[in-house]
Enzyme design. Structure first.
Site, PDB file in Angstrom:
ATOM      1  N   ASP A 299       0.787  -1.245   0.000  1.00  0.00           N
ATOM      2  CA  ASP A 299       0.000   0.000   0.000  1.00  0.00           C
ATOM      3  C   ASP A 299       0.815   1.290   0.000  1.00  0.00           C
ATOM      4  OD1 ASP A 299      -2.230  -1.558   0.033  1.00  0.00           O
ATOM      5  OD2 ASP A 299      -2.842  -1.079   2.079  1.00  0.00           O
ATOM      6  N   ASP A 523      -8.255  -6.743   9.587  1.00  0.00           N
ATOM      7  CA  ASP A 523      -7.739  -5.608   8.821  1.00  0.00           C
ATOM      8  C   ASP A 523      -7.587  -4.364   9.680  1.00  0.00           C
ATOM      9  OD1 ASP A 523      -7.817  -7.122   6.458  1.00  0.00           O
ATOM     10  OD2 ASP A 523      -9.903  -6.581   6.105  1.00  0.00           O
TER      11      ASP A 523
END
Length: 585
Positions: A299, A523
């Site tokens: 990311d 997450d």
């Protein structure tokens, strides 16, 4: 400067007719039958069959089968064998498979029926058993028996394969012909869950998400412990170990849930206290026989493209990281140091189609990856490939609509779901992005990985046909597998399921489908939880959150009562198993 790594062993990347074995466990090989040695005669009927048990647990197993036709070309194929025990097939892929008693028949499907002389077809299946799981010894291809024997492929009378790489050389696809490391810590958690033994034998990534993880956190396994265990699992043959390198300064500037321990300016600490010790361990001669696959900094780089520079999705933190250059420097340094280890294969994280699939993001992301891959002494030779969809939910393949479809005079791209994206699923995006990366200067042999650990979208909500053609939105929404409220939702998604099981070379340009994010690891927390891991509270993990510009101001779609990112989340694990596609046995 980066030391030039050993030359990669290059062979054409061919899309297998079906997925090969990621984990090559017990194997049986059948050899060509009745070869015709007459000069200029037509090829005699014959075949070889490679039957490999990929994973096995107390009550079931997963097997990959590859059949090679050594006889005349065939327009269709049928493979037959009989089990010696009580094995019962519960699910197959890339084949029409049936069983009557102990007898099994596997036939081609529409897209893999042609089998020329020397061509192969591969398929797989899940099965249950009890007692012993004996490997079948006799196979038939279209009625012709393939008998086992020492002269079969890999037998002692075989001449060396001239296409095999020299010992110790990097291979084109590290997953080819290799088992993949099963993390015993994750496997134990999975096995402790009701029904979890069905997937506890699957390989998953080992996350090095802070400096302490190198030596082990809270009594858990450190990097050396995992590599030592990998040597035990290796026994003979090749074995891949999947590591996630994830600790950049100012990590994940757009998602608080996965913030890290290092501040935006701590690039020197990242190098000396994190990357250098990892590289030193991986370079230990003791581990030179392992194939070590790294996923480098999830990311990070896409954030510099999409969440900076006055865009509606920009954050001050991402603007800071773009200005100081520490994402680019950190990724370059990691690629340089890790790429110097001869048995390391670096794969750079490349987001997913619902992030960089738009025209404004696609090209600039490839350019930025090239910049990072040539920073801090790194070269493009330090990059073996890229990985997409890591820890995300984008459907692998949407079968009920294409980006080129038109409904009621409007393109699918005009639908609210697609929103002018060039791609509707992860496979088409990964293949296209690979071509783009090659065009900006990466090696033409790079391969892609796709994380399929949570993008199956099965269960009762999975559509079986296209949506109504009333308008472009009803058409897309009624037919899409991905049931998220918005493609920008990413945290502990309700309704998500396990995707394709880990597989080698399932499609053109794709080295493997992998489970890099272990199913059952959260997450992010659904509420603020004090911690010493540097992880913040992101409202996208709060099921009551009504959204932001990144998800079109929609509800987050997150599961409630989630723990910190990376911590075990039983409800998520059960959700993923319940909605798995292909379904679990």
């Amino acid at each position: 400067m980066s030391r030039t790594p050993p030359a990669r062993f290059t062979r054409p990347r061919i899309a297998l007719l079906a997925a090969g074995a990621l984990v090559a466990g017990a194997a049986g090989t059948a050899a060509a039958a009745n070869p015709d040695t007459r000069e200029n005669a037509a090829a005699a009927p014959g075949c070889t069959v490679d039957y490999k048990v990929q994973n096995q647990w107390d009550t079931g197993f997963t097997t990959a089968v590859t059949v090679t036709n050594t006889g005349d070309p065939a327009g269709s194929w049928q493979v037959e064998w009989s089990f010696a025990g009580n094995q019962k097939i519960t699910q197959g892929w890339n084949t029409q498979i049936s069983q009557s008693g102990t007898a099994v028949t596997a036939k081609n499907v529409s897209y893999n029926g042609s089998l020329g002389t020397g061509a192969s077809a591969s398929f797989g299946f899940n099965a249950s058993y009890s007692g012993t799981n004996a490997i079948p010894t006799v196979f038939k291809l279209n009625g012709v028996t393939c008998t086992t024997g020492p002269g079969g492929p890999g037998g002692p009378t075989d001449p060396p394969d001239p296409t095999d790489p020299p010992a110790g050389a990097r291979v084109d696809n590290p997953y080819q012909g290799a088992k993949v490391y099963v993390n015993p810590e994750w496997a134990a958690k999975a096995r402790s869950e009701p029904g979890g033994s069905r997937i506890a034998g699957q390989p998953t990534g080992v996350w090095l998400d802070r400096i302490a993880a190198i030596n082990g956190v809270n009594g858990g396994m450190g990097l050396r412990a995992h590599l030592d265990e990998a040597l035990r699992q290796k026994s003979d043959g090749e074995l891949v170990v999947q590591l996630v390198v994830y600790n950049l300064p100012g990590r994940d500037c757009a998602a608080l849930a996965s913030n890290g321990e290092l501040g935006p300016t701590e690039i020197d600490r990242y190098k000396t206290a994190y990357i250098d010790p990892i590289a030193e361990i991986l370079a230990d001669e003791k581990y030179s026989g392992l194939r070590i696959v790294t996923t480098v900094e999830i990311d990070s780089l896409p954030n510099l493209v999409t969440n900076t520079g006055g865009r509606p999705t920009a954050t001050p933190q991402c603007d800071t990281m773009k200005a100081n250059g520490n994402y680019v420097k950190g990724v370059g340094y990691a690629l340089n140091k890790l790429g110097d280890v001869p048995n390391v294969y670096n794969y750079v994280d490349a987001g997913h189609h619902g992030w960089i699939g738009w025209d404004d993001n696609f090209g600039p992301s490839a350019d930025l990856f090239k910049q990072a891959a040539t920073a801090e002494g790194a070269t493009v030779n330090d990059v073996h490939g890229f990985i997409t969809n890591t820890a995300n939910y984008s459907a692998l393949k949407e079968d009920h609509f294409k980006v080129t479809d038109t409904v009621a005079g409007k393109s699918v791209r005009e639908s609210k779901w697609v929103d002018w994206n060039r791609y509707v699923d992860e496979l088409s995006f990964a293949q296209a992005f690979r071509d783009k990366l090659v065009s900006v200067g990466f090696d033409s042999g790079i391969g892609m990985l796709i994380d399929t650990s949570r993008n199956g979208w099965g269960g009762t909500a999975r559509p079986t046909q296209p949506g109504p053609t009333t308008n472009v939105d009803t058409y897309v929404n009624g037919g899409r597998y991905d049931r998220r409220i918005h493609v920008g939702n990413w945290c502990n998604q309700s309704g998500a399921g396990l995707g394709e099981r880990p597989q080698t070379a399932p499609a053109s340009g794709i080295d493997a489908y992998v489970w890099v994010k272990p199913p059952g690891e959260s997450d992010g927390a659904s509420k603020e939880i004090p911690n010493d891991e540097g992880k913040g509270f992101d409202r996208m993990c709060d099921p009551t959150y009504e959204g932001n510009p990144r998800n079109g101001f929609n509800m987050s779609g997150a599961l409630p009562n989630a723990p910190l990112s990376g911590h075990w989340f039983s409800a998520q694990f059960q959700e993923l198993m319940k909605n798995a596609y292909p379904p679990l046995p």
